[in-house]
Structure formats: structure tokens, C-alpha cells
Design an enzyme around this catalytic site. Structure first.
Site, PDB file in Angstrom:
ATOM      1  N   GLY A  70       5.853  -5.387   5.093  1.00 38.37           N
ATOM      2  CA  GLY A  70       5.509  -5.250   3.683  1.00 38.37           C
ATOM      3  C   GLY A  70       6.118  -4.005   3.049  1.00 38.37           C
ATOM      4  O   GLY A  70       6.610  -4.043   1.915  1.00 38.37           O
ATOM      5  N   ASN A 150      -5.522  -4.062  -1.781  1.00 41.73           N
ATOM      6  CA  ASN A 150      -5.878  -3.909  -0.368  1.00 41.73           C
ATOM      7  C   ASN A 150      -7.188  -3.160  -0.141  1.00 41.73           C
ATOM      8  O   ASN A 150      -7.773  -3.266   0.919  1.00 41.73           O
ATOM      9  CB  ASN A 150      -4.744  -3.206   0.391  1.00 41.73           C
ATOM     10  N   HIS A 200       1.455  -9.250   9.758  1.00 39.29           N
ATOM     11  CA  HIS A 200       0.248  -8.787  10.465  1.00 39.29           C
ATOM     12  C   HIS A 200      -1.012  -8.810   9.616  1.00 39.29           C
ATOM     13  O   HIS A 200      -2.099  -8.499  10.095  1.00 39.29           O
ATOM     14  CB  HIS A 200       0.483  -7.408  11.097  1.00 39.29           C
ATOM     15  N   THR A 236      19.983  -6.581  13.670  1.00 41.73           N
ATOM     16  CA  THR A 236      19.831  -7.748  14.542  1.00 41.73           C
ATOM     17  C   THR A 236      18.508  -8.455  14.261  1.00 41.73           C
ATOM     18  O   THR A 236      17.455  -7.822  14.184  1.00 41.73           O
ATOM     19  CB  THR A 236      19.932  -7.319  16.024  1.00 41.73           C
ATOM     20  N   CYS A 324      -4.043   3.774   5.170  1.00 37.91           N
ATOM     21  CA  CYS A 324      -2.984   4.773   5.130  1.00 37.91           C
ATOM     22  C   CYS A 324      -3.487   6.103   4.594  1.00 37.91           C
ATOM     23  O   CYS A 324      -2.931   7.144   4.884  1.00 37.91           O
ATOM     24  CB  CYS A 324      -1.836   4.281   4.268  1.00 37.91           C
TER      25      CYS A 324
HETATM   26  C1  LIG Z   1      -0.459  -3.676   4.542  1.00 29.49           C
HETATM   27  C2  LIG Z   1       0.081  -3.667   3.173  1.00 29.49           C
HETATM   28  C3  LIG Z   1       1.406  -3.267   2.924  1.00 29.49           C
HETATM   29  C4  LIG Z   1       2.303  -2.737   4.000  1.00 29.49           C
HETATM   30  O1  LIG Z   1       2.747  -3.739   4.872  1.00 29.49           O
HETATM   31  P1  LIG Z   1       3.315  -3.314   6.318  1.00 29.49           P
HETATM   32  O2  LIG Z   1       3.844  -4.577   6.888  1.00 29.49           O
HETATM   33  O3  LIG Z   1       2.138  -2.790   7.075  1.00 29.49           O
HETATM   34  O4  LIG Z   1       4.373  -2.293   6.090  1.00 29.49           O
HETATM   35  C5  LIG Z   1       1.873  -3.320   1.629  1.00 29.49           C
HETATM   36  N1  LIG Z   1       1.086  -3.746   0.633  1.00 29.49           N
HETATM   37  C6  LIG Z   1      -0.185  -4.136   0.821  1.00 29.49           C
HETATM   38  C7  LIG Z   1      -0.991  -4.612  -0.329  1.00 29.49           C
HETATM   39  C8  LIG Z   1      -0.741  -4.107   2.097  1.00 29.49           C
HETATM   40  O5  LIG Z   1      -2.002  -4.489   2.274  1.00 29.49           O
END
Ligand SMILES: *Cc1c(COP(=O)(O)O)cnc(C)c1O
Length: 393
Positions: A70, A150, A200, A236, A324
Site C-alpha cells: 500500500g 484505517n 496483508h 523482479t 504506525c
Molecule cells: C496499511 C495501510 C497502508 C499501508 O499499506 P502497506 O502495505 O502496509 O504499506 C496504506 N493505507 C492504509 C489506509 C492502510 O490501512
């Protein structure tokens, strides 16, 4: 007993997804760019994954780009839109509640000369479409609004913003990472140009994601090197994780309604217990237009971080603010943007469920929570039990 109630931070890997991935760690190890049979076998898995994800998003396979997750997808959409624009002055419109992957990228761009408008949200954590419309200028090179928040799970009016942006030919990105698997992500209906996903967050592996780039929309490439991903994203190809992600998204979309119903019922049951059995509790965000698995509560007179640690001692995993930002004592910018006091922002925890969460876990989590709140309040000298009022020293 344990209770993992932090599924907005990451979800466990679905067993079927692991099964899908395993052959690509052993006998099917080929490089998807190689021309021989080993390579072709790997490429076939990637092609199938791309087709699956495209279909589920109502996109074409040529509009699907695999990334490392993400964060990379968000960075690419934002930096790429700024990088490709020929405008002298570059302006981006976003919201006050974005994930750090968007927010910190925008702050950095702002420091290097871009103009950025962070549009505020209402008390439920939802942005007003008119505020987005009013923020746009002739210099706007991108509008970026997350699909689902989130921290508090608030769902944003993406289709309305998309319609406005399409009509005015303004590139539109949505960070759909938190919404994937819980809301329908039809890129044509939403009229988005760029959309970020991360495996994930829907029972897939960590470190792999998608950026949807609409045919005709343009971004500067961010990672240079080999010709992978149609020469737009070098490196890759992560065959095993991509195959796993497609399987995970397929399952998540297939089971969306049943999972949403189950999780929202359990979540509402949890909120009901917590708000009736514990005093001085506020639900951050509204119950309408909210992710079915999210509850975010503030406990008057308590620090969220202390509560998290106490819960953890009893095997209950939650988050204070976003994953985070915990670890620092900065209050959550999301809770703060709802118009709450900084104290209330400091006193919040996020409880997020998965399709695997059981009623036993919710009951256990709640009981530990109730005890922990009581303990912490007894330790806080200025908190007065009778009134439910207190203050910080
Ligand atoms: C978890 C999250 C991300 C980051 O994604 P990663 O794959 O962990 O880098 C970005 N935006 C939102 C809204 C998220 O919940």
C-alpha cells in the site's frame, strides 16, 4: 486466552492463500521475465493473478500494476502524478485523515514546493464532497481521498468525488487499502484513475500490493530498472506473493457479505458492552458509513498507550491510534480532526475484528478492557470515579 483485535494493522494469512503460494517458493521458482519454461510457468501464475484482480476491480489486466504494498502504491500515485504534470504550480487536494503513506508523502511534497490542501472532516470522520470541490484549483494535479479510514473506519464518498473529478478532468486517487474486502471496489463505478491495495489487509501476505492505473491516466514511474510491469515498475516479479494476493482477494470478495454481517454484529455487540459497562467511553466516528470491523473508543482520563500495554499483558492485541503512530506520544491526527480535545485523542484505542474473530475473543477482550480501565483510573489521582470526570496532570 488471547484475543487478536488489531486486524486493521494486519490480518492473519488465510490457509488457502499459503497453499497457493507454497509451490512458488520451491519447484516453481522461475523468474517471470525468463523466456524458458521455468520463467513461463512463473509468468503464467502472474498473468492469472492479474486477470483475477482486474476482474474483481472491473478493470483490464493492463491496468493492474503489482507493487510492494500500500505504501508504495500511494507514493507512486501521488509522486507520479506530480512528476508527470507539466504545470508550473502543482496543487494536490487530500483530506486531514489520510494514512501516513499518503499524509507524509504530501507533507514532504509541500516542503519541496507543492501546494497541498488537507480538507477537514465532520465529527463522524467523513469528508464533504463540496469541500473537495471548493478546494480544487486550476493547478490541481491530483485529488487523493482514502476509501476507508484505517483508524476509525469512516467510509468516504468516493463515487461522488470520482464523478466530479472525471467531469473536470482532474486525476483522482483513492487509497482503498483499508476498504478492500469490505466494500465493493468497482473502479468504473467509482470513477477513480488510481487505486491502491495491500494484500496483508485482506488475509494475504505482507509486502505486496496493487496500483490500479486507468488506461489513459498517466504517472511518472518511480522505480527504474528492468522492464517488469510493462516497463512501469522495475524489479523482479514477486510471483509467490502476487499469486497469494490474488487468491486472497478472490476469497475476500467472494465472502464479503457474510464476513461483513458477522463482523458488524460482533463489533456492535462489543460497542454495546463497552459503552454500557464502562463509564466515560466515547465512540470515535459514527456507526453509519463505517467499516464493519472497526470500533475506536476513547476512555476519559486514560492514555490509550497505557491501556494498550495493559491489554497486551493479558494477550489482548489492540492499537492506539494507527499502528504506525503508536510508539510515539503524538495524538492521532485522525481523532484530533474529529473536533475532539487532544486528551480524548490521546485516550483512544482501536479494536478491529477479522473474519476469524469469535464471540469468546470479544467477551474476553471486553472483560480485560473493563478491568484495565478500572485499574488505570484508580492509578490516576485526578480522575473522579463518581462523575466520570477527570483531568490530566
Ligand atoms: C496499511 C495501510 C497502508 C499501508 O499499506 P502497506 O502495505 O502496509 O504499506 C496504506 N493505507 C492504509 C489506509 C492502510 O490501512
Amino acid at each position: 486466552m488471547k484475543a487478536y483485535l488489531d486486524n486493521a494493522a494486519t490480518t492473519p494469512l488465510c490457509p488457502e492463500v499459503l497453499k497457493e503460494m507454497l509451490p512458488y517458493f520451491s519447484e516453481r521458482f522461475g523468474n517471470a521475465s525468463s523466456l524458458h519454461s521455468y520463467g513461463r510457468e512463473a509468468l503464467k501464475a502472474v498473468d492469472i493473478a492479474r486477470d483475477k484482480i482486474a476482474k474483481l476491480l472491473n478493470a483490464s489486466p493492463s491496468e493492474i500494476f503489482f507493487t510492494s504494498g500500500g505504501t508504495e502504491s500511494d507514493n507512486w500515485a501521488i509522486r507520479g502524478a506530480v512528476g508527470i504534470s507539466k504545470k508550473d504550480k502543482k496543487h494536490i487536494v487530500s483530506t486531514a485523515i489520510e494514512h501516513p503513506a499518503v499524509r507524509d508523502t504530501l507533507i514532504e511534497l509541500k516542503e519541496s514546493g507543492c501546494e497541498v490542501t488537507f480538507v477537514g472532516v465532520d465529527k463522524n470522520g467523513i469528508v464533504n464532497v463540496n469541500d473537495i470541490k471548493n478546494a480544487v484549483t486550476e493547478n490541481t494535479v491530483l485529488v487523493s481521498v482514502m476509501t476507508a479510514n484505517n483508524e476509525i473506519g469512516s467510509l468516504q464518498p468516493i463515487a461522488e468525488i470520482g464523478a466530479f473529478c472525471r467531469e473536470n478532468k482532474i486525476p483522482f486517487h483513492t487509497d482503498a487499502v483499508q476498504g478492500a474486502g469490505a466494500v465493493d471496489l468497482n473502479v468504473k463505478a467509482l470513477k477513480v484513475d488510481f487505486l491502491s491495495l495491500s494484500a496483508h489487509k485482506f488475509y494475504g501476505p505482507k509486502g505486496v500490493g496493487v496500483l490500479y492505473i486507468r488506461q489513459g491516466a498517466r504517472l511518472k514511474k518511480m522505480i527504474t530498472g528492468g522492464h517488469q510491469e510493462r516497463n512501469q515498475r522495475a524489479g523482479t516479479t514477486n510471483v509467490a506473493f502476487i499469486a497469494g494476493m490474488a487468491k486472497a482477494y478472490e476469497i475476500a470478495c467472494r465472502d464479503m457479505d457474510i464476513n461483513n454481517k458477522r463482523e458488524s454484529e460482533l463489533r456492535d455487540y462489543f460497542i454495546k458492552r463497552a459503552t454500557s459497562e464502562i463509564s466515560g467511553v466515547t465512540l470515535n466516528g459514527g456507526l453509519e458509513n463505517r467499516l464493519p470491523n472497526n470500533a475506536n473508543l476513547s476512555f476519559f482520563g486514560i492514555e490509550g498507550e497505557s491501556l494498550l500495554i495493559l491489554l497486551d499483558l493479558h494477550g489482548v492485541a489492540v492499537s492506539s491510534g494507527s499502528a504506525c503512530s503508536s510508539g510515539s506520544l503524538e495524538p492521532s491526527h485522525v481523532i484530533a480532526s474529529l473536533g475532539n480535545s487532544p486528551e480524548l485523542a490521546h485516550s483512544s484505542i482501536r479494536v478491529s475484528l477479522s473474519k476469524y474473530t469469535t464471540k469468546e475473543e470479544i467477551d474476553y477482550g471486553h472483560d480485560i478492557l473493563k478491568d484495565s480501565v478500572k485499574k488505570l483510573r484508580e492509578m490516576a489521582p485526578l480522575f473522579k470515579q463518581e462523575t466520570g470526570k477527570g483531568s490530566y496532570v
